[in-house]
Design an enzyme around this catalytic site. Structure first.
Site, PDB file in Angstrom:
ATOM      1  NE  ARG A 107      -2.515  -0.174   3.615  1.00 34.02           N
ATOM      2  CZ  ARG A 107      -3.306   0.177   4.595  1.00 34.02           C
ATOM      3  NH1 ARG A 107      -4.618   0.116   4.443  1.00 34.02           N
ATOM      4  NH2 ARG A 107      -2.833   0.596   5.734  1.00 34.02           N
ATOM      5  CG  ASP A 203       2.696  -3.506   8.945  1.00 36.14           C
ATOM      6  OD1 ASP A 203       2.693  -2.501   8.225  1.00 36.14           O
ATOM      7  OD2 ASP A 203       2.953  -4.659   8.510  1.00 36.14           O
ATOM      8  CG  ASP A 206       6.358  -3.934   9.734  1.00 35.29           C
ATOM      9  OD1 ASP A 206       7.072  -4.323   8.793  1.00 35.29           O
ATOM     10  OD2 ASP A 206       5.946  -2.766   9.847  1.00 35.29           O
TER      11      ASP A 206
HETATM   12  C1  PRP Z   1      -1.190  -4.998   4.280  1.00 33.45           C
HETATM   13  C2  PRP Z   1      -2.013  -6.269   4.360  1.00 33.45           C
HETATM   14  C3  PRP Z   1      -2.845  -6.200   3.103  1.00 33.45           C
HETATM   15  C4  PRP Z   1      -3.100  -4.716   2.974  1.00 33.45           C
HETATM   16  C5  PRP Z   1      -4.489  -4.430   3.456  1.00 33.45           C
HETATM   17  O1  PRP Z   1      -0.118  -5.156   3.440  1.00 33.45           O
HETATM   18  O2  PRP Z   1      -1.257  -7.438   4.462  1.00 33.45           O
HETATM   19  O3  PRP Z   1      -2.195  -6.699   1.948  1.00 33.45           O
HETATM   20  O4  PRP Z   1      -2.134  -4.042   3.806  1.00 33.45           O
HETATM   21  O5  PRP Z   1      -4.811  -3.107   3.272  1.00 33.45           O
HETATM   22  P1  PRP Z   1      -5.948  -2.627   2.265  1.00 33.45           P
HETATM   23  O6  PRP Z   1      -7.137  -3.516   2.504  1.00 33.45           O
HETATM   24  O7  PRP Z   1      -6.176  -1.206   2.673  1.00 33.45           O
HETATM   25  O8  PRP Z   1      -5.431  -2.735   0.862  1.00 33.45           O
HETATM   26  P2  PRP Z   1       0.945  -3.990   3.163  1.00 33.45           P
HETATM   27  O9  PRP Z   1       0.483  -3.180   1.993  1.00 33.45           O
HETATM   28  O10 PRP Z   1       1.234  -3.275   4.429  1.00 33.45           O
HETATM   29  O11 PRP Z   1       2.200  -4.793   2.644  1.00 33.45           O
HETATM   30  P3  PRP Z   1       3.107  -5.883   3.406  1.00 33.45           P
HETATM   31  O12 PRP Z   1       2.282  -7.148   3.552  1.00 33.45           O
HETATM   32  O13 PRP Z   1       4.248  -6.073   2.475  1.00 33.45           O
HETATM   33  O14 PRP Z   1       3.508  -5.329   4.742  1.00 33.45           O
HETATM   34  N1  URA Z   2      -2.282  -3.603   6.961  1.00 33.25           N
HETATM   35  C1  URA Z   2      -1.927  -4.108   8.171  1.00 33.25           C
HETATM   36  O1  URA Z   2      -0.956  -4.885   8.268  1.00 33.25           O
HETATM   37  N2  URA Z   2      -2.635  -3.728   9.247  1.00 33.25           N
HETATM   38  C2  URA Z   2      -3.686  -2.888   9.159  1.00 33.25           C
HETATM   39  O2  URA Z   2      -4.302  -2.602  10.193  1.00 33.25           O
HETATM   40  C3  URA Z   2      -4.052  -2.401   7.888  1.00 33.25           C
HETATM   41  C4  URA Z   2      -3.338  -2.772   6.802  1.00 33.25           C
END
Ligand code: PRP
Ligand code: URA
Length: 212
Positions: A107, A203, A206
């Site tokens: 995102r 997150d 993370d």
């Molecule tokens: C997080 C999560 C989803 C997304 C959800 O990933 O694992 O993929 O955010 O958010 P949304 O419904 O608003 O699209 P992130 O983009 O943080 O990437 P990551 O898994 O690499 O940390």
């Molecule tokens: N992605 C995450 O990992 N946590 C949230 O709460 C929203 C998006």
């Protein structure tokens, strides 16, 4: 509360118990990873209820009988990277022959819009039952884009599984993809100004991979 026919929210005590530990800021990376897997397994058991089965002849020590099996190659798991990776073993525990495709998305921190950076899917995926998995369904942007990517490649039988959903994201996916069953272990209150789920768990990527 659930007004969409394609949305399934779990209220099993075991899942609620495990989600409560998952949310806890004191839960460390190892336990967090194990809990994500265990919750996924519990959800997958229920969400596989209607998968395709075929008759097979089985010889027991006493006679030949017709029994039913899930065809080995019929299920594909597609995690949305990164955090979806944490859910793959949870399904493999139940169905180890499922093949795995990957869709990479992150995102944008300012617009919250998802950006696709990777897509590698098994051959023949259009004919399979696809389990798209991501622990967090926040605005729904990532899930909708991933579902569009799968549909563009011809997938017709897709199920989406998230551990925690926000009402905003659940509504967006349910409306834009009414043909896709959405399984969410818990529906949370909403999103904060950074589009993080409240109360949520922070997150997921993370916490799974120890990057912060
Ligand atoms: C997080 C999560 C989803 C997304 C959800 O990933 O694992 O993929 O955010 O958010 P949304 O419904 O608003 O699209 P992130 O983009 O943080 O990437 P990551 O898994 O690499 O940390
Ligand atoms: N992605 C995450 O990992 N946590 C949230 O709460 C929203 C998006």
């Amino acid at each position: 509360m659930n007004k969409y026919q394609n949305v399934f929210i779990f209220d099993h005590p075991l899942i609620r118990h495990k989600v409560s530990i998952l949310r806890d800021v004191k839960t460390g990376m190892k336990e967090f990873r194990e809990l994500i897997e265990e919750i996924t397994t519990l959800m997958a058991y229920e969400s596989m209820r209607d998968v395709e089965m075929i008759p097979v002849q089985v010889e027991t020590p006493l006679e030949t009988t017709v029994q039913y099996r899930i065809p080995e190659q019929s299920v594909v798991i597609v995690p949305i990277l990164r955090a979806g990776l944490g859910m793959v073993n949870g399904i493999h525990t139940l169905f180890p022959t499922a093949r795995v495709g990957h869709i990479g998305m992150y995102r944008d921190e300012e617009t919250f819009q998802p950006k696709e950076y990777y897509c590698k899917l098994p051959d023949g995926i259009a004919e399979k039952t696809v389990f798209l998995v991501d622990p967090m369904l926040a605005t729904g942007g990532s899930a909708c884009d991933a579902l569009n990517a799968l549909k563009k490649r011809g997938c017709k039988k897709i199920k989406f599984m998230a551990i925690i959903g926000a009402p905003e994201g659940v509504e967006k996916v349910a409306k834009e993809h009414p043909d896709v069953p959405i399984y969410v272990s818990t529906l949370d209150r909403g999103l904060n100004e950074n589009a993080y789920i409240l109360p949520g768990l922070g997150d997921a990527g993370d916490r799974l991979f120890g990057t912060k």
